[in-house]
Design a protein around this motif. Structure first.
Motif, PDB file in Angstrom:
ATOM      1  N   ILE A 154       0.819  -1.212   0.000  1.00 14.15           N
ATOM      2  CA  ILE A 154       0.000   0.000   0.000  1.00 14.15           C
ATOM      3  C   ILE A 154       0.854   1.264   0.000  1.00 14.15           C
ATOM      4  CG2 ILE A 154      -1.694   1.316   1.353  1.00 14.15           C
ATOM      5  CD1 ILE A 154      -2.924  -1.315   2.203  1.00 14.15           C
ATOM      6  N   MET A 155       1.964   1.248   0.724  1.00 10.82           N
ATOM      7  CA  MET A 155       2.808   2.439   0.796  1.00 10.82           C
ATOM      8  C   MET A 155       3.503   2.756  -0.524  1.00 10.82           C
ATOM      9  SD  MET A 155       2.162   3.634   3.686  1.00 10.82           S
ATOM     10  CE  MET A 155       3.305   5.003   3.583  1.00 10.82           C
ATOM     11  N   SER A 156       3.481   1.808  -1.452  1.00  9.70           N
ATOM     12  CA  SER A 156       4.063   2.064  -2.774  1.00  9.70           C
ATOM     13  C   SER A 156       3.004   2.492  -3.780  1.00  9.70           C
ATOM     14  CB  SER A 156       4.793   0.823  -3.281  1.00  9.70           C
ATOM     15  OG  SER A 156       3.875  -0.220  -3.555  1.00  9.70           O
ATOM     16  N   LYS A 157       1.754   2.624  -3.314  1.00 10.06           N
ATOM     17  CA  LYS A 157       0.664   3.055  -4.180  1.00 10.06           C
ATOM     18  C   LYS A 157       0.360   4.532  -3.884  1.00 10.06           C
ATOM     19  CE  LYS A 157      -0.304  -1.116  -5.815  1.00 10.06           C
ATOM     20  NZ  LYS A 157      -0.260  -1.490  -7.238  1.00 10.06           N
ATOM     21  N   PRO A 158       0.734   5.448  -4.776  1.00  9.46           N
ATOM     22  CA  PRO A 158       0.513   6.875  -4.517  1.00  9.46           C
ATOM     23  C   PRO A 158      -0.936   7.221  -4.215  1.00  9.46           C
ATOM     24  CG  PRO A 158       1.945   6.572  -6.418  1.00  9.46           C
ATOM     25  CD  PRO A 158       1.430   5.210  -6.050  1.00  9.46           C
ATOM     26  N   ALA A 159      -1.887   6.503  -4.810  1.00  9.20           N
ATOM     27  CA  ALA A 159      -3.305   6.825  -4.620  1.00  9.20           C
ATOM     28  C   ALA A 159      -3.765   6.568  -3.185  1.00  9.20           C
ATOM     29  CB  ALA A 159      -4.153   5.997  -5.588  1.00  9.20           C
ATOM     30  N   TYR A 160      -3.048   5.710  -2.450  1.00 10.89           N
ATOM     31  CA  TYR A 160      -3.454   5.357  -1.086  1.00 10.89           C
ATOM     32  C   TYR A 160      -2.837   6.259  -0.027  1.00 10.89           C
ATOM     33  CZ  TYR A 160      -5.168   0.941  -3.059  1.00 10.89           C
ATOM     34  OH  TYR A 160      -5.856   0.002  -3.791  1.00 10.89           O
ATOM     35  N   PHE A 161      -1.885   7.095  -0.404  1.00 11.25           N
ATOM     36  CA  PHE A 161      -1.128   7.870   0.600  1.00 11.25           C
ATOM     37  C   PHE A 161      -2.040   8.739   1.456  1.00 11.25           C
ATOM     38  CE2 PHE A 161       0.937  11.754   2.008  1.00 11.25           C
ATOM     39  CZ  PHE A 161       2.020  11.247   2.703  1.00 11.25           C
ATOM     40  N   LYS A 162      -2.908   9.523   0.829  1.00  9.69           N
ATOM     41  CA  LYS A 162      -3.765  10.441   1.586  1.00  9.69           C
ATOM     42  C   LYS A 162      -4.695   9.689   2.529  1.00  9.69           C
ATOM     43  CE  LYS A 162      -3.775  14.189  -1.858  1.00  9.69           C
ATOM     44  NZ  LYS A 162      -2.801  13.566  -2.774  1.00  9.69           N
ATOM     45  N   THR A 163      -5.255   8.577   2.058  1.00  8.87           N
ATOM     46  CA  THR A 163      -6.172   7.799   2.901  1.00  8.87           C
ATOM     47  C   THR A 163      -5.453   7.235   4.117  1.00  8.87           C
ATOM     48  OG1 THR A 163      -7.537   7.213   0.991  1.00  8.87           O
ATOM     49  CG2 THR A 163      -7.740   5.836   2.958  1.00  8.87           C
ATOM     50  N   VAL A 164      -4.255   6.683   3.910  1.00  6.61           N
ATOM     51  CA  VAL A 164      -3.474   6.144   5.033  1.00  6.61           C
ATOM     52  C   VAL A 164      -3.136   7.251   6.023  1.00  6.61           C
ATOM     53  CG1 VAL A 164      -1.288   5.059   5.685  1.00  6.61           C
ATOM     54  CG2 VAL A 164      -2.527   4.255   3.678  1.00  6.61           C
ATOM     55  N   TYR A 165      -2.729   8.399   5.506  1.00  2.33           N
ATOM     56  CA  TYR A 165      -2.364   9.537   6.368  1.00  2.33           C
ATOM     57  C   TYR A 165      -3.567  10.001   7.202  1.00  2.33           C
ATOM     58  CZ  TYR A 165      -0.747  14.188   7.734  1.00  2.33           C
ATOM     59  OH  TYR A 165      -0.397  15.307   8.457  1.00  2.33           O
ATOM     60  N   VAL A 166      -4.702  10.185   6.549  1.00  2.00           N
ATOM     61  CA  VAL A 166      -5.884  10.724   7.227  1.00  2.00           C
ATOM     62  C   VAL A 166      -6.447   9.736   8.241  1.00  2.00           C
ATOM     63  CG1 VAL A 166      -8.273  11.464   6.880  1.00  2.00           C
ATOM     64  CG2 VAL A 166      -6.477  12.300   5.356  1.00  2.00           C
ATOM     65  N   LEU A 167      -6.591   8.468   7.856  1.00  2.54           N
ATOM     66  CA  LEU A 167      -7.173   7.480   8.764  1.00  2.54           C
ATOM     67  C   LEU A 167      -6.284   7.232   9.983  1.00  2.54           C
ATOM     68  CD1 LEU A 167      -8.724   4.858   6.320  1.00  2.54           C
ATOM     69  CD2 LEU A 167      -9.830   6.780   7.489  1.00  2.54           C
ATOM     70  N   SER A 168      -4.977   7.254   9.787  1.00  5.76           N
ATOM     71  CA  SER A 168      -4.076   7.100  10.940  1.00  5.76           C
ATOM     72  C   SER A 168      -4.142   8.320  11.845  1.00  5.76           C
ATOM     73  CB  SER A 168      -2.635   6.863  10.467  1.00  5.76           C
ATOM     74  OG  SER A 168      -2.174   7.951   9.672  1.00  5.76           O
ATOM     75  N   ASP A 169      -4.360   9.502  11.271  1.00  2.00           N
ATOM     76  CA  ASP A 169      -4.555  10.717  12.069  1.00  2.00           C
ATOM     77  C   ASP A 169      -5.841  10.630  12.887  1.00  2.00           C
ATOM     78  OD1 ASP A 169      -2.308  12.202  11.714  1.00  2.00           O
ATOM     79  OD2 ASP A 169      -3.294  13.892  10.737  1.00  2.00           O
ATOM     80  N   VAL A 170      -6.888  10.116  12.262  1.00  2.00           N
ATOM     81  CA  VAL A 170      -8.162   9.953  12.973  1.00  2.00           C
ATOM     82  C   VAL A 170      -7.985   9.009  14.155  1.00  2.00           C
ATOM     83  CG1 VAL A 170     -10.504   9.010  12.785  1.00  2.00           C
ATOM     84  CG2 VAL A 170      -9.597  10.479  10.976  1.00  2.00           C
ATOM     85  N   TRP A 171      -7.285   7.908  13.931  1.00  2.00           N
ATOM     86  CA  TRP A 171      -7.032   6.958  15.015  1.00  2.00           C
ATOM     87  C   TRP A 171      -6.235   7.608  16.147  1.00  2.00           C
ATOM     88  CZ3 TRP A 171      -2.207   3.616  15.181  1.00  2.00           C
ATOM     89  CH2 TRP A 171      -2.205   2.803  16.318  1.00  2.00           C
ATOM     90  N   GLN A 172      -5.251   8.423  15.792  1.00  2.00           N
ATOM     91  CA  GLN A 172      -4.351   8.980  16.806  1.00  2.00           C
ATOM     92  C   GLN A 172      -4.947  10.155  17.573  1.00  2.00           C
ATOM     93  OE1 GLN A 172      -0.528  10.208  15.281  1.00  2.00           O
ATOM     94  NE2 GLN A 172       0.387  10.307  17.321  1.00  2.00           N
ATOM     95  N   PHE A 173      -5.733  11.003  16.903  1.00  2.00           N
ATOM     96  CA  PHE A 173      -6.115  12.274  17.517  1.00  2.00           C
ATOM     97  C   PHE A 173      -7.595  12.409  17.881  1.00  2.00           C
ATOM     98  CE2 PHE A 173      -2.344  13.370  14.909  1.00  2.00           C
ATOM     99  CZ  PHE A 173      -1.509  13.775  15.942  1.00  2.00           C
ATOM    100  N   THR A 174      -8.439  11.472  17.447  1.00  2.00           N
ATOM    101  CA  THR A 174      -9.870  11.609  17.716  1.00  2.00           C
ATOM    102  C   THR A 174     -10.182  11.614  19.210  1.00  2.00           C
ATOM    103  OG1 THR A 174     -10.512  10.618  15.599  1.00  2.00           O
ATOM    104  CG2 THR A 174     -12.141  10.569  17.373  1.00  2.00           C
ATOM    105  N   GLY A 175      -9.578  10.698  19.944  1.00  2.00           N
ATOM    106  CA  GLY A 175      -9.833  10.633  21.379  1.00  2.00           C
ATOM    107  C   GLY A 175      -9.428  11.902  22.100  1.00  2.00           C
ATOM    108  N   TYR A 176      -8.276  12.449  21.732  1.00  2.00           N
ATOM    109  CA  TYR A 176      -7.800  13.688  22.358  1.00  2.00           C
ATOM    110  C   TYR A 176      -8.700  14.866  21.992  1.00  2.00           C
ATOM    111  CZ  TYR A 176      -4.800  17.735  23.203  1.00  2.00           C
ATOM    112  OH  TYR A 176      -4.311  18.955  23.613  1.00  2.00           O
TER     113      TYR A 176
END
Length: 301
Positions: A154-176
């Motif tokens: 997935i990390m070698s697929k440019p089309a997935y970069f934004k989705t991976v970045y955003v969803l990991s941000d949601v996981w990390q910062f939503t609770g805070y």
């Protein structure tokens, strides 16, 4: 002036408390603004800031004419808007859900589990993402293989970069981020819920007509502040997730400034790009605040 001095003398303890913050703000936020002038100069280390030649808007013009200009602007704007679209409502939804939980132990457990990822450093977070998405032993690969889907890097697929970045941000910062909304819900008058129950309102109706309106002032202020940061995509995480394959979709203004300024030692050009970015953010903040003031009773000024 005399009235101001009297107020300072009368409340000197309060002014003493804010003095360290004020000194920090002046030293680290305002004094460095003197260096912004290198964006308009051909800065040379040997000549210093004041001795370097003045060249006006040359660096800005050069940046606007670069082939990469629109790609960097597009990547920055799309990544920020994607993060705002997905990440902004997530803590509101979590706060509303937690507010409906009656089991105290389960509620505190959910809060702890959702809040904990905030304390993970960016480097560790990116490492976790890389391990999860590893094409050989990653959790996502194993899950896909179990359900019969082909394994992908997935990390070698440019089309997935934004989705991976955003969803990991949601996981990390939503609770805070949900903490402030939970605090706002804690201030709702309990009599409003009791009156709604007497009128026969369901839990969903109480959420729509009591909880959401109570959250709107806080949500509007945070939305305005987030709008003022649309062009400021976090440098560390993007840079760590960036590779030679996905750079076409992951190159944002902050990483471009780093490469041009520190790696390429082109300090004046990178300062011009950073100043342009700050001006765009300021304009967006003013526009969104104006719209919020016209359409609601809440705004920054």
């Amino acid at each position: 002036m005399s009235i101001a001095l009297k107020m300072v003398k009368k409340n000197w303890q309060l002014y003493l408390i804010i003095l360290p913050s004020l000194v920090y703000l002046i030293i680290f936020k305002y004094v460095p603004m003197v260096g912004v002038q290198i964006a308009f100069k051909n800065y040379m280390v040997t000549k210093g800031i004041w001795g370097s030649d003045w060249i006006g808007f040359k660096h800005f013009v050069d940046f606007f004419h670069l082939p990469i200009f629109w790609r960097v602007i597009k990547n920055t704007a799309l990544l920020s808007l994607y993060s705002l679209l997905i990440g902004f409502p997530a803590p509101i939804i979590l706060a509303l859900a937690l507010n409906e939980l009656k089991n105290g132990i389960f509620k505190r457990t959910v809060q702890l589990v959702t809040f904990a990822p905030y304390f993970i450093s960016t480097v560790i977070m990116v490492s976790i993402i890389m391990l999860f998405l590893s094409p050989q032993l990653g959790f996502v690969h194993l899950l896909a293989d179990k359900f019969g889907f082909p394994a992908e890097n997935i990390m070698s697929k440019p089309a997935y970069f934004k989705t991976v970045y955003v969803l990991s941000d949601v996981w990390q910062f939503t609770g805070y981020a949900s903490v402030i909304y939970i605090a706002a819900l804690a201030g709702v008058d309990p009599h409003m819920y009791e009156a709604a129950k007497v009128d026969g309102a369901s839990r969903f109706q109480r959420m729509i007509h009591i909880d959401l309106p109570s959250l709107m002032p806080t949500a509007v202020i945070l939305l305005i502040l987030n709008a003022g940061q649309i062009m400021n995509v976090g440098f560390e995480k993007v840079y760590l997730m960036q590779n030679a394959i996905n750079v076409g979709t992951s190159e944002v203004i902050s990483t471009y400034v780093y490469k041009m300024g520190l790696v390429g030692a082109n300090f004046s050009f990178s300062a011009a790009v950073g100043l342009f970015n700050s001006i765009v953010n300021l304009l967006l903040l003013i526009v969104v605040n104006y719209v919020a003031r016209k359409n609601s009773e809440t705004s920054l000024w």
